[in-house]
Design a protein around this motif. Structure first.
Motif, PDB file in Angstrom:
ATOM      1  N   ASN A   1       0.867  -1.174   0.000  1.00 27.94           N
ATOM      2  CA  ASN A   1       0.000   0.000   0.000  1.00 27.94           C
ATOM      3  C   ASN A   1       0.904   1.223   0.000  1.00 27.94           C
ATOM      4  O   ASN A   1       2.120   1.098   0.131  1.00 27.94           O
ATOM      5  CB  ASN A   1      -0.984  -0.013   1.184  1.00 27.94           C
TER       6      ASN A   1
ATOM      7  N   ARG B   1       1.610   3.491   2.055  1.00 35.90           N
ATOM      8  CA  ARG B   1       2.386   3.834   3.233  1.00 35.90           C
ATOM      9  C   ARG B   1       3.519   2.861   3.525  1.00 35.90           C
ATOM     10  O   ARG B   1       4.468   3.211   4.199  1.00 35.90           O
ATOM     11  CB  ARG B   1       1.465   3.902   4.466  1.00 35.90           C
TER      12      ARG B   1
ATOM     13  N   GLU C   1      -1.301  -7.205   5.412  1.00 38.92           N
ATOM     14  CA  GLU C   1      -2.734  -7.035   5.224  1.00 38.92           C
ATOM     15  C   GLU C   1      -2.983  -6.478   3.830  1.00 38.92           C
ATOM     16  O   GLU C   1      -2.716  -5.311   3.567  1.00 38.92           O
ATOM     17  CB  GLU C   1      -3.277  -6.075   6.278  1.00 38.92           C
TER      18      GLU C   1
ATOM     19  N   GLY D   1      -4.950  -5.142   0.384  1.00 36.35           N
ATOM     20  CA  GLY D   1      -6.053  -4.197   0.203  1.00 36.35           C
ATOM     21  C   GLY D   1      -5.546  -2.772   0.307  1.00 36.35           C
ATOM     22  O   GLY D   1      -4.409  -2.528   0.689  1.00 36.35           O
ATOM     23  N   GLU D   2      -6.393  -1.841  -0.066  1.00 36.37           N
ATOM     24  CA  GLU D   2      -6.002  -0.432  -0.175  1.00 36.37           C
ATOM     25  C   GLU D   2      -7.240   0.375   0.170  1.00 36.37           C
ATOM     26  O   GLU D   2      -8.351   0.020  -0.248  1.00 36.37           O
ATOM     27  CB  GLU D   2      -5.560  -0.177  -1.622  1.00 36.37           C
ATOM     28  N   PRO D   3      -7.103   1.460   0.971  1.00 34.60           N
ATOM     29  CA  PRO D   3      -8.290   2.227   1.375  1.00 34.60           C
ATOM     30  C   PRO D   3      -9.182   2.625   0.190  1.00 34.60           C
ATOM     31  O   PRO D   3     -10.401   2.606   0.302  1.00 34.60           O
ATOM     32  CB  PRO D   3      -7.690   3.470   2.039  1.00 34.60           C
ATOM     33  N   GLU D   4      -8.553   2.981  -0.942  1.00 36.96           N
ATOM     34  CA  GLU D   4      -9.367   3.416  -2.079  1.00 36.96           C
ATOM     35  C   GLU D   4      -9.823   2.248  -2.962  1.00 36.96           C
ATOM     36  O   GLU D   4     -10.557   2.446  -3.923  1.00 36.96           O
ATOM     37  CB  GLU D   4      -8.578   4.429  -2.927  1.00 36.96           C
TER      38      GLU D   4
ATOM     39  N   PRO E   1     -13.464  -3.204  -0.863  1.00 33.79           N
ATOM     40  CA  PRO E   1     -13.238  -3.922   0.403  1.00 33.79           C
ATOM     41  C   PRO E   1     -12.953  -5.396   0.130  1.00 33.79           C
ATOM     42  O   PRO E   1     -13.536  -5.991  -0.778  1.00 33.79           O
ATOM     43  CB  PRO E   1     -14.553  -3.734   1.155  1.00 33.79           C
TER      44      PRO E   1
ATOM     45  N   TYR F   1       2.077   2.337  -6.046  1.00 29.81           N
ATOM     46  CA  TYR F   1       1.083   1.828  -5.086  1.00 29.81           C
ATOM     47  C   TYR F   1      -0.141   1.352  -5.865  1.00 29.81           C
ATOM     48  O   TYR F   1      -0.303   1.683  -7.040  1.00 29.81           O
ATOM     49  CB  TYR F   1       0.744   2.902  -4.043  1.00 29.81           C
TER      50      TYR F   1
END
Ligand SMILES: [Zn+2]
Length: 476
Positions: free
Chosen positions: A193, A195, A272, A274-277, A280, A423
């Motif tokens: 991701n 970050r 983990e 997945g990515e906030p944007e 889900p 990313y």
């Protein structure tokens, strides 16, 4: 000799003064769309004028070599400091996918970098011009600060990656001696991701195939014939259901990988996906016993990419004559793609679907590769990244997606460590592709720190590690 922290600090000042953006902008401006038939001049001049000229200034010797598949040439370069020093091979691709000029948001263009907050928009900013430019810039910063690297570097750049890297494998076989090295360290693809700095050590393979139910000539009225003749759409839907269950679990034993190795499980324990944007993650999708990270990085996935029967845009009251589906298996190391068709055939036959045809899709199957996450080169690079960023990087034994990494891992026999500077939300291959300035800046620091550390370490250590390392697992 300037110390590590000072070299990183000066690289960041260089970045903050706008020099990196100035170096990247003319590279993005070149329309190096390898899928365009008349792109050859642009592809060659990217190598000669953008990369070659920069390499001259950095003390590299370079040459273009013929592509055995007839496409654009490859650039091979070398900066040699000493016969007893370790050698790293790095890789980049200067080609991009189509610009899709008219589809970008108003104010943006694929061929001109537009900076908006943290985003640098432009075709290739993420894939791959921005990424190899970061690595070249970091090499330059270390050479500038210290006067030398303390190791040898080889660079391979191709201009056909977006076409599936035609000729890359054959060229690596032909130029094996020129490309010999201790390790591949390169950058492409996304971080876990935005970050989290990430290392990935290989990629999943990809095998595409078609399923066809071709029952008869022409469609037949569903009132007069419904109940009398078999519907190929219904039969094909059931055949797919025999391959993969409603939760995405693969039901064909021959399409499953061997159990996940302990070292891979350990590496994935703090991952983990997945990515906030992004969408889900569906918690109950895929192999039930596995964690989400194990499902995408440690296991195989069978996806229905397309399914067609009748005329979906304009349905009529008729039993269609045929139905087709296009599926893809993403697979990890330990599977032999040469066995997939036979496994599918016998599974379908056993379940009463002898009337479904299995055809491998045209185009090459991408091989799966994976380096042991506890290999000494992985530990060495991870330590260096942690020293620079203050936190251990995510270590993915392989990327979920596919890369031509088998050329390096299998043909050249190298441990492969990828340090991505993009990313998952970068819109690579789509309109509005962008690089995150924050990630690029951190990438400059990471690579500068890594190149300092590789120059500082004892060459004897590297050799000793290479002998104790378990090496690369192979897919085929
Ligand atoms: Zn790409």
């Amino acid at each position: 000799m300037q110390d590590r922290a000072a070299t990183i600090a000066s690289a960041l000042r260089w970045f903050d003064a706008g020099h990196f953006l100035a170096e990247l902008a003319p590279r993005v401006a070149r329309r190096t769309e390898s899928q365009r038939a008349d792109a050859r001049h642009d592809l060659v001049s990217y190598l000669e004028d953008e990369i070659g000229r920069r390499l001259d200034a950095l003390g590299f010797a370079w040459r273009l070599v013929d592509n055995p598949a007839g496409g654009a040439p490859f650039l091979l370069a070398e900066r040699h400091e000493g016969d007893t020093l370790p050698t790293i091979l790095t890789y980049g691709h200067g080609d991009v996918v189509h610009g899709y000029d008219t589809q970008w948001r108003v104010g943006l263009s694929p061929w001109r970098i537009v900076v908006e907050n943290d985003r640098w928009y432009g075709r290739g900013t993420a894939d791959n011009k921005g990424q190899h430019s970061i690595n070249l810039a970091a090499l330059a910063r270390v050479i500038e600060s210290r006067g030398h690297l303390g190791f040898n570097v080889k660079l391979l750049m191709e201009m056909g990656e977006e076409m599936g890297s035609p000729g890359l494998r054959a060229m690596c076989e032909r130029e094996r001696a020129a490309l010999s090295a201790d390790v591949l360290i390169a950058s492409d693809g996304p971080r876990l991701n935005a970050r989290r700095p990430t290392l990935f050590l290989g990629s999943r393979g990809a095998f595409n195939f078609d399923l066809t139910a071709d029952f008869r000539e022409g469609a037949h009225h569903s009132g007069n014939w419904g109940g009398l003749i078999a519907n190929p759409g219904t039969v094909l839907a059931n055949a797919i259901a025999a391959l993969v269950d409603p939760r995405g679990r693969i039901l064909v034993p021959g399409l499953l990988p061997p159990p996940i190795p302990e070292a891979v499980r350990r590496a994935l324990a703090d991952i983990e996906p997945g990515e906030p944007e992004g969408p889900p993650v569906d918690p109950d999708w895929g192999e039930p016993e596995l964690s989400p990270a194990e499902r995408v990085y440690g296991w195989n996935a069978l996806e229905v990419l397309a399914f067609r029967t009748g005329n979906p845009d304009n349905p009529v009251n008729a039993i269609p004559p045929r139905a087709t589906a296009h599926l893809q298996l993403r697979f990890v190391v330990g599977c032999d793609p040469r066995t997939f068709v036979d496994s599918l055939r016998s599974h379908l036959d056993t379940h009463g679907f002898a009337n479904i045809k299995v055809t491998p899709a045209r185009g090459e199957t991408m091989a799966a590769t994976r380096l042991d996450p506890e290999h000494p080169w992985v530990r060495r690079v991870a330590r260096s990244v942690e020293r620079t960023t203050g936190a251990p990087p995510a270590i993915l034994p392989n990327l979920g997606g596919s890369l031509p990494n088998d050329c390096f891992a299998d043909v050249l026999g190298l441990p492969t460590v990828w340090i991505p500077h993009s990313y998952p939300g970068c819109s690579q291959h789509a309109p509005n592709e962008h690089l995150l300035q924050s990630v690029a800046r951190e990438g400059i620091a990471i690579m500068t720190g890594l190149f300092c550390d590789l120059g500082d370490q004892d060459a004897a250590d590297v050799r000793a590690d290479a002998e104790t390392g378990e090496g690369v697992s192979r897919a085929n």
